[in-house]
Design an enzyme around this catalytic site. Structure first.
Site, PDB file in Angstrom:
ATOM      1  N   GLY A  50       0.809  -1.217   0.000  1.00  0.00           N
ATOM      2  CA  GLY A  50       0.000   0.000   0.000  1.00  0.00           C
ATOM      3  C   GLY A  50       0.843   1.268   0.000  1.00  0.00           C
ATOM      4  O   GLY A  50       0.382   2.345   0.356  1.00  0.00           O
ATOM      5  N   GLY A  52       2.116   2.609  -2.652  1.00  0.00           N
ATOM      6  CA  GLY A  52       2.037   3.287  -3.943  1.00  0.00           C
ATOM      7  C   GLY A  52       3.147   2.849  -4.886  1.00  0.00           C
ATOM      8  O   GLY A  52       3.729   3.663  -5.609  1.00  0.00           O
ATOM      9  N   LYS A  53       3.419   1.533  -4.881  1.00  0.00           N
ATOM     10  CA  LYS A  53       4.457   1.015  -5.791  1.00  0.00           C
ATOM     11  C   LYS A  53       4.115   1.290  -7.243  1.00  0.00           C
ATOM     12  O   LYS A  53       4.978   1.610  -8.049  1.00  0.00           O
ATOM     13  CB  LYS A  53       4.579  -0.506  -5.620  1.00  0.00           C
ATOM     14  CG  LYS A  53       5.708  -0.909  -4.711  1.00  0.00           C
ATOM     15  CD  LYS A  53       6.004  -2.385  -4.818  1.00  0.00           C
ATOM     16  CE  LYS A  53       4.816  -3.234  -4.731  1.00  0.00           C
ATOM     17  NZ  LYS A  53       4.422  -4.041  -3.721  1.00  0.00           N
ATOM     18  N   GLY A  54       2.820   1.156  -7.563  1.00  0.00           N
ATOM     19  CA  GLY A  54       2.367   1.377  -8.939  1.00  0.00           C
ATOM     20  C   GLY A  54       2.590   2.824  -9.358  1.00  0.00           C
ATOM     21  O   GLY A  54       3.053   3.103 -10.465  1.00  0.00           O
ATOM     22  N   LYS A 234      14.321   1.310  11.719  1.00  0.00           N
ATOM     23  CA  LYS A 234      14.514  -0.115  11.967  1.00  0.00           C
ATOM     24  C   LYS A 234      13.668  -1.010  11.053  1.00  0.00           C
ATOM     25  O   LYS A 234      14.171  -1.978  10.470  1.00  0.00           O
ATOM     26  CB  LYS A 234      14.217  -0.424  13.438  1.00  0.00           C
ATOM     27  CG  LYS A 234      14.425  -1.883  13.811  1.00  0.00           C
ATOM     28  CD  LYS A 234      15.877  -2.320  13.669  1.00  0.00           C
ATOM     29  CE  LYS A 234      16.615  -2.176  14.981  1.00  0.00           C
ATOM     30  NZ  LYS A 234      18.048  -2.337  14.875  1.00  0.00           N
ATOM     31  N   GLN A 237      15.165  -1.170   7.733  1.00  0.00           N
ATOM     32  CA  GLN A 237      16.399  -1.989   7.733  1.00  0.00           C
ATOM     33  C   GLN A 237      16.069  -3.476   7.691  1.00  0.00           C
ATOM     34  O   GLN A 237      16.695  -4.242   6.956  1.00  0.00           O
ATOM     35  CB  GLN A 237      17.192  -1.728   9.008  1.00  0.00           C
ATOM     36  CG  GLN A 237      17.915  -0.410   9.064  1.00  0.00           C
ATOM     37  CD  GLN A 237      18.581  -0.269  10.434  1.00  0.00           C
ATOM     38  OE1 GLN A 237      19.194  -1.208  10.930  1.00  0.00           O
ATOM     39  NE2 GLN A 237      18.433   0.890  11.043  1.00  0.00           N
ATOM     40  N   LYS A 268      21.656   5.866   7.976  1.00  0.00           N
ATOM     41  CA  LYS A 268      21.534   4.525   8.556  1.00  0.00           C
ATOM     42  C   LYS A 268      21.143   3.519   7.487  1.00  0.00           C
ATOM     43  O   LYS A 268      21.730   2.437   7.376  1.00  0.00           O
ATOM     44  CB  LYS A 268      20.456   4.525   9.642  1.00  0.00           C
ATOM     45  CG  LYS A 268      20.990   4.834  10.999  1.00  0.00           C
ATOM     46  CD  LYS A 268      19.967   4.406  12.027  1.00  0.00           C
ATOM     47  CE  LYS A 268      20.466   4.807  13.412  1.00  0.00           C
ATOM     48  NZ  LYS A 268      19.463   4.631  14.434  1.00  0.00           N
ATOM     49  N   CYS A 433     -22.469   1.755 -17.948  1.00  0.00           N
ATOM     50  CA  CYS A 433     -22.689   0.311 -17.969  1.00  0.00           C
ATOM     51  C   CYS A 433     -23.973  -0.065 -17.230  1.00  0.00           C
ATOM     52  O   CYS A 433     -25.051   0.077 -17.775  1.00  0.00           O
ATOM     53  CB  CYS A 433     -21.464  -0.425 -17.437  1.00  0.00           C
ATOM     54  SG  CYS A 433     -21.424  -2.113 -18.057  1.00  0.00           S
ATOM     55  N   PHE A 436     -26.197   2.799 -17.450  1.00  0.00           N
ATOM     56  CA  PHE A 436     -26.862   2.878 -18.759  1.00  0.00           C
ATOM     57  C   PHE A 436     -28.108   1.987 -18.730  1.00  0.00           C
ATOM     58  O   PHE A 436     -29.201   2.390 -19.135  1.00  0.00           O
ATOM     59  CB  PHE A 436     -25.862   2.409 -19.824  1.00  0.00           C
ATOM     60  CG  PHE A 436     -26.418   2.018 -21.166  1.00  0.00           C
ATOM     61  CD1 PHE A 436     -26.387   2.908 -22.236  1.00  0.00           C
ATOM     62  CD2 PHE A 436     -26.924   0.737 -21.400  1.00  0.00           C
ATOM     63  CE1 PHE A 436     -26.859   2.535 -23.498  1.00  0.00           C
ATOM     64  CE2 PHE A 436     -27.401   0.363 -22.642  1.00  0.00           C
ATOM     65  CZ  PHE A 436     -27.364   1.260 -23.705  1.00  0.00           C
ATOM     66  N   HIS A 563     -17.359   1.511 -20.601  1.00  0.00           N
ATOM     67  CA  HIS A 563     -16.796   2.209 -19.429  1.00  0.00           C
ATOM     68  C   HIS A 563     -15.880   3.338 -19.899  1.00  0.00           C
ATOM     69  O   HIS A 563     -14.672   3.137 -20.064  1.00  0.00           O
ATOM     70  CB  HIS A 563     -15.997   1.229 -18.571  1.00  0.00           C
ATOM     71  CG  HIS A 563     -16.859   0.274 -17.820  1.00  0.00           C
ATOM     72  ND1 HIS A 563     -17.349   0.546 -16.562  1.00  0.00           N
ATOM     73  CD2 HIS A 563     -17.344  -0.937 -18.165  1.00  0.00           C
ATOM     74  CE1 HIS A 563     -18.097  -0.468 -16.157  1.00  0.00           C
ATOM     75  NE2 HIS A 563     -18.106  -1.379 -17.111  1.00  0.00           N
ATOM     76  N   GLU A 565     -14.650   5.709 -18.344  1.00  0.00           N
ATOM     77  CA  GLU A 565     -13.621   6.091 -17.355  1.00  0.00           C
ATOM     78  C   GLU A 565     -12.295   5.371 -17.592  1.00  0.00           C
ATOM     79  O   GLU A 565     -11.236   5.851 -17.183  1.00  0.00           O
ATOM     80  CB  GLU A 565     -14.125   5.835 -15.928  1.00  0.00           C
ATOM     81  CG  GLU A 565     -14.230   4.368 -15.486  1.00  0.00           C
ATOM     82  CD  GLU A 565     -15.522   3.683 -15.906  1.00  0.00           C
ATOM     83  OE1 GLU A 565     -16.180   4.170 -16.855  1.00  0.00           O
ATOM     84  OE2 GLU A 565     -15.866   2.648 -15.296  1.00  0.00           O
TER      85      GLU A 565
HETATM   86  N1  GLN Z   1     -24.263  -6.139 -14.361  1.00  0.00           N
HETATM   87  C1  GLN Z   1     -24.358  -5.557 -15.653  1.00  0.00           C
HETATM   88  C2  GLN Z   1     -24.000  -6.538 -16.762  1.00  0.00           C
HETATM   89  O1  GLN Z   1     -23.405  -7.542 -16.509  1.00  0.00           O
HETATM   90  C3  GLN Z   1     -23.504  -4.311 -15.745  1.00  0.00           C
HETATM   91  C4  GLN Z   1     -22.039  -4.601 -15.671  1.00  0.00           C
HETATM   92  C5  GLN Z   1     -21.206  -3.380 -15.348  1.00  0.00           C
HETATM   93  O2  GLN Z   1     -21.724  -2.349 -14.937  1.00  0.00           O
HETATM   94  N2  GLN Z   1     -19.906  -3.471 -15.536  1.00  0.00           N
HETATM   95  O3  GLN Z   1     -24.292  -6.306 -17.900  1.00  0.00           O
END
Ligand code: GLN
Length: 615
Positions: A50, A52-54, A234, A237, A268, A433, A436, A563, A565
């Protein structure tokens, strides 16, 4: 001295046919692989996970990429799952989907965003994948009578996959197609049971590739207990000892800490780990992850890596200056003043856990910077929302609403109430998704009056299953085996729609999907007659991928079966999110629509050709 790898055509596992001659060395490499040409930066955590290696590895990779070097990251997961598809977002954060459909850890999202580069399944490895391949090969008799062992077989497979990734470089130029630098991030921390074979494989890799080929970076943590009020080294280390016991001598130590690491602590650590002071770096907390590349550069971390890997002669300083300018502009706009303030409501079931919606959070951040807006996010857990009134109270005063993706029944009715609120009160809305699908159900229930409208995911018997699983369609697409539609697909955009406005007239865009259910084509005509517009479709099949309401009935109401995003980048924010935040600003400050940015992103009657102007 660089030397060629073993015969490429034989495939790495079949090399066991001459295992007697190979002796105890098993160092497979793909066709044409030249040892020593690609360099490796290996990031291993100590003390705790945790840290933040990425973010650390991707920032470092970005610094080298900006210098004109080709880079490829890989994350090595110790768990036995084949991919991250079945992982609970509560435990692991969101599942990130790549173009090729692989469901991965959210760190891959960080790499894509920071590097501005699409990744594939070659950039992600799990212990489950490796063991499965090995065991399948064993059952086929591929090991020709040998006992199959962690060393050399499992470690050999890891080395092979890392070298395969190294072969995905640019196909032209004097360097052939090998990547300049592969960044390897080992999941977990040194000393974990799960990742021991990865660390061993990387030790072997460094040995086989030769001196100067591999730079090991230990990312450690300096604790600062409140009762003492000072930093203690420590734990760091001890963590370093763990790593050295595994045969790895770090070249660089990066110390995560709350405050800048004091010289005493750095000394150290330097002394106990044989790493000179100039290679012990303080990676203390910053206001934003986007300033990390600049911070690394000003401390000279990139220079040290180039020296260790003898890469100075591959640097393109002109490219670096240009890339650096672009990034610094972004970083300073991020921390600079914002002209607009809007509040965005996000209605999901994992509201308590921001990591479950990490990419949405980031996409909104990218748009905020691009539009000069401070976007406050109000998370709403829809599990508790049982009426439209309740949704209205919880989302009172928000300027935009997102209903994100999800699986399972919990919180569904609450999401539908949030869509209803956005539609009726003309609040800018984006459904992603599942969001929608909720928008389609809401429209069917409240506009068409089909009170029982639902998805077969939640009610398998309803007469109005406007969203359902359509196995025939899946077959048409050739998606067999896996039950989800995953990865990048084309979306044909309807001209003169909101979607077309956002994608500047593109007829075809490519977006990433992860779903099982979709709009049942039987209901498309009825929904459209009632005013819902499907403005993005599969180019060949009746799969609805974008929906919207016309400007005459709503300022910004859009849903994406994909998606959006997942493809937003700091320097290239995703259009569907840009439109949402721009619409929210414009509703609050109408003059915004007249600014150059507003004209680009706010669709108004003047930017929208009317039906008449086209007939
Ligand atoms: N559960 C929905 C489906 O399988 C929506 C999936 C999602 O939002 N990624 O189609």
């Amino acid at each position: 001295m660089p030397q060629s790898g073993p015969d490429p055509n034989s495939g790495f596992l079949s090399q066991f046919s001459n295992s007697e001659e190979l002796g105890e060395h098993f160092s497979p490499a793909p066709a044409g692989y030249v040892r020593g040409r690609t360099r490796f930066v290996v990031v291993i955590g100590t003390v705790m996970s945790g840290l933040g290696k990425g973010i650390f590895s991707s920032s470092l990779a970005k610094l080298l990429k900006d210098k004109g070097l080709s880079v490829a990251p890989v994350k090595l997961e110790g768990y036995l799952n084949i991919d991250s598809g079945t992982l609970n977002p509560y435990r692991h954060g969101e599942v990130f989907v790549l173009d090729d459909g692989l469901e991965t850890d959210m760190d891959l999202g960080t790499y894509e965003r920071i590097l501005g580069q699409n990744l594939s399944r070659k950039n992600f490895m799990t212990a489950g994948q490796i063991y499965t391949e090995i065991l399948e090969c064993e059952r086929r008799g591929g090991y020709l009578g040998r006992d199959v062992q962690m060393i050399p077989h499992v470690t050999g497979a890891v080395k092979m996959k890392i070298r395969e990734l190294a072969m995905t470089g640019p196909t032209t130029g004097p360097k052939g197609k090998q990547i300049d630098v592969v960044f390897v991030e080992v999941g977990g921390t040194a000393g974990d049971y799960e990742n021991g074979f990865y660390i061993e494989a990387l030790r072997e890799l460094a040995f086989e590739e030769g001196d100067g080929s591999t730079c090991f970076v230990a990312l450690t943590y300096i604790i600062e207990p409140a009762i003492l009020g000072e930093q203690k080294s420590k734990a760091a280390q001890l963590g370093m000892k763990r790593l050295m016991e595994a045969g790895i001598q770090p070249h660089i130590i990066a110390c995560r800490a709350k405050n800048p690491v004091t010289p005493k602590v750095a000394q150290k650590i330097s002394m106990f780990s044989n790493v000179p002071m100039k290679r012990v770096f303080s990676m203390h907390d910053r206001d934003s992850i986007y300033v990390i590349p600049d911070a690394m550069r000003s401390e000279g971390l990139d220079r040290e890596i180039l020296s260790i890997l003898e890469l100075h002669d591959r640097v393109d300083t002109v490219a670096e200056d240009a890339a650096r300018k672009v990034w610094s502009t972004f970083a300073s706009r991020l921390s600079g003043p914002r002209d607009h303030q809007v509040t965005l409501g996000i209605s999901g079931k994992y509201a308590a856990l921001r990591d479950a919606y990490a990419s949405i959070d980031k996409a909104v951040e990218h748009c905020g910077v691009a539009l000069g807006a401070e976007v406050q996010i109000r998370w709403l857990d829809t599990s508790d929302v049982d009426t439209a009134e309740h949704a209205a109270t919880a989302l009172e005063g928000v300027n935009a609403i997102i209903v994100p993706g999800g699986f399972g029944t919990r919180g569904i009715e609450g999401k539908i109430h949030c869509v209803e609120l956005a539609r009726i009160q003309r609040i800018p809305f984006l459904g992603i998704c599942l969001g929608f699908q909720m928008a389609v159900i809401e429209y069917a229930r409240n506009v068409l009056g089909w009170k029982d409208a639902n998805s077969t995911e939640f009610d398998s018997k309803t007469k109005h299953a406007v969203i359902s699983e359509l196995p025939d369609q899946k077959k048409l697409e050739g998606i067999m085996g896996g039950t989800m539609r995953l990865g990048a697909q084309d979306v044909a955009i309807t001209p003169n729609s909101l979607a077309s406005f956002l994608f500047v007239g593109s007829k075809l865009v490519r977006e990433r999907f992860r779903h099982r259910y979709e709009v049942d084509p039987v209901f498309i005509d009825r929904l459209e007659e009632a005013g819902l517009v499907f403005s993005g479709r599969h180019p060949q099949h009746a799969i609805m991928q974008v929906l919207e309401l016309p400007l005459t009935s709503h300022p910004y109401f859009i849903g994406a079966q994909f998606h959006p995003e997942l493809t937003s980048r700091p320097l290239a924010p995703q259009p569907v999110f840009m439109g949402l935040i721009a619409a929210a600003i414009a509703q609050k400050e109408p003059s915004f629509a007249q600014t150059p940015t507003g004209r680009r992103w706010v669709r108004s009657a003047s930017t929208t050709p009317t039906a008449n102007s086209h007939s």
